[in-house]
Motif scaffolding. Structure first.
Motif, PDB file in Angstrom:
ATOM      1  N   VAL A  92       1.061  -0.908  -0.005  1.00  0.00           N
ATOM      2  CA  VAL A  92       0.315   0.092   0.148  1.00  0.00           C
ATOM      3  C   VAL A  92       0.669   1.263   0.007  1.00  0.00           C
ATOM      4  O   VAL A  92       0.287   2.509  -0.428  1.00  0.00           O
ATOM      5  CB  VAL A  92      -1.199  -0.131   1.143  1.00  0.00           C
ATOM      6  N   THR A  93       1.400   1.310   0.785  1.00  0.00           N
ATOM      7  CA  THR A  93       2.795   2.169   0.785  1.00  0.00           C
ATOM      8  C   THR A  93       4.049   2.358  -0.376  1.00  0.00           C
ATOM      9  O   THR A  93       3.384   3.317  -0.909  1.00  0.00           O
ATOM     10  CB  THR A  93       3.781   2.491   1.951  1.00  0.00           C
ATOM     11  N   LEU A  94       4.010   2.048  -1.445  1.00  0.00           N
ATOM     12  CA  LEU A  94       4.203   1.699  -2.517  1.00  0.00           C
ATOM     13  C   LEU A  94       2.981   2.329  -3.654  1.00  0.00           C
ATOM     14  O   LEU A  94       3.832   3.179  -4.269  1.00  0.00           O
ATOM     15  CB  LEU A  94       5.374   0.008  -3.272  1.00  0.00           C
ATOM     16  N   LEU A  95       2.157   1.734  -3.766  1.00  0.00           N
ATOM     17  CA  LEU A  95       0.800   2.203  -4.404  1.00  0.00           C
ATOM     18  C   LEU A  95       1.269   3.681  -4.065  1.00  0.00           C
ATOM     19  O   LEU A  95       0.693   4.883  -5.266  1.00  0.00           O
ATOM     20  CB  LEU A  95      -0.534   0.892  -3.967  1.00  0.00           C
ATOM     21  N   ALA A  96       0.582   4.160  -3.169  1.00  0.00           N
ATOM     22  CA  ALA A  96       1.173   5.590  -2.738  1.00  0.00           C
ATOM     23  C   ALA A  96       1.795   6.193  -3.282  1.00  0.00           C
ATOM     24  O   ALA A  96       1.538   7.327  -3.709  1.00  0.00           O
ATOM     25  CB  ALA A  96       0.606   5.753  -0.903  1.00  0.00           C
ATOM     26  N   ILE A  97       3.697   6.041  -3.067  1.00  0.00           N
ATOM     27  CA  ILE A  97       4.333   6.396  -3.916  1.00  0.00           C
ATOM     28  C   ILE A  97       3.927   6.932  -5.246  1.00  0.00           C
ATOM     29  O   ILE A  97       4.493   7.864  -5.960  1.00  0.00           O
ATOM     30  CB  ILE A  97       5.616   6.027  -3.554  1.00  0.00           C
ATOM     31  N   ALA A  98       3.864   5.537  -5.630  1.00  0.00           N
ATOM     32  CA  ALA A  98       3.364   5.213  -7.092  1.00  0.00           C
ATOM     33  C   ALA A  98       2.353   6.191  -8.420  1.00  0.00           C
ATOM     34  O   ALA A  98       2.959   7.313  -8.545  1.00  0.00           O
ATOM     35  CB  ALA A  98       3.438   3.671  -7.671  1.00  0.00           C
ATOM     36  N   PHE A  99       1.321   5.979  -7.014  1.00  0.00           N
ATOM     37  CA  PHE A  99      -0.174   6.514  -7.665  1.00  0.00           C
ATOM     38  C   PHE A  99       0.104   8.573  -7.210  1.00  0.00           C
ATOM     39  O   PHE A  99      -0.924   9.504  -8.348  1.00  0.00           O
ATOM     40  CB  PHE A  99      -0.646   6.299  -7.598  1.00  0.00           C
ATOM     41  N   PHE A 100       0.438   8.909  -6.114  1.00  0.00           N
ATOM     42  CA  PHE A 100      -0.247   9.815  -6.046  1.00  0.00           C
ATOM     43  C   PHE A 100       1.042  10.796  -5.106  1.00  0.00           C
ATOM     44  O   PHE A 100       1.560  11.774  -4.755  1.00  0.00           O
ATOM     45  CB  PHE A 100      -0.837   9.976  -4.139  1.00  0.00           C
ATOM     46  N   GLY A 101       2.590  10.156  -5.299  1.00  0.00           N
ATOM     47  CA  GLY A 101       3.642  10.558  -4.651  1.00  0.00           C
ATOM     48  C   GLY A 101       3.461  11.579  -3.329  1.00  0.00           C
ATOM     49  O   GLY A 101       4.284  12.333  -2.961  1.00  0.00           O
TER      50      GLY A 101
END
Length: 65
Positions: free
Chosen positions: A38-47
């Protein structure tokens, strides 16, 4: 998978301390499996970098240092 009822716990070769440590380790592993993607997806999608918050995140954590 065995059930966590009292009879199975009393027949288990594990000591209570070993059982508690195993439960703690499994909970940390399950937490990592849930939080890291979830943290990696938050970085990828929302910065949004959750790790960049550092010590400001500690009041929201249940783990005290």
């Amino acid at each position: 998978m065995w059930s966590r009822n009292l009879a199975n716990l009393m027949m288990s070769p594990l000591k209570p301390v070993e059982f508690v440590i195993a439960l703690m380790i499994m909970s940390v592993i399950r937490l990592a499996i849930g939080v890291v993607p979830v943290t990696l997806l938050a970085i990828a999608f929302f910065g949004f970098n959750l790790f960049g918050l550092g010590s400001r995140l500690s009041p929201f954590s249940s783990i005290c240092c």
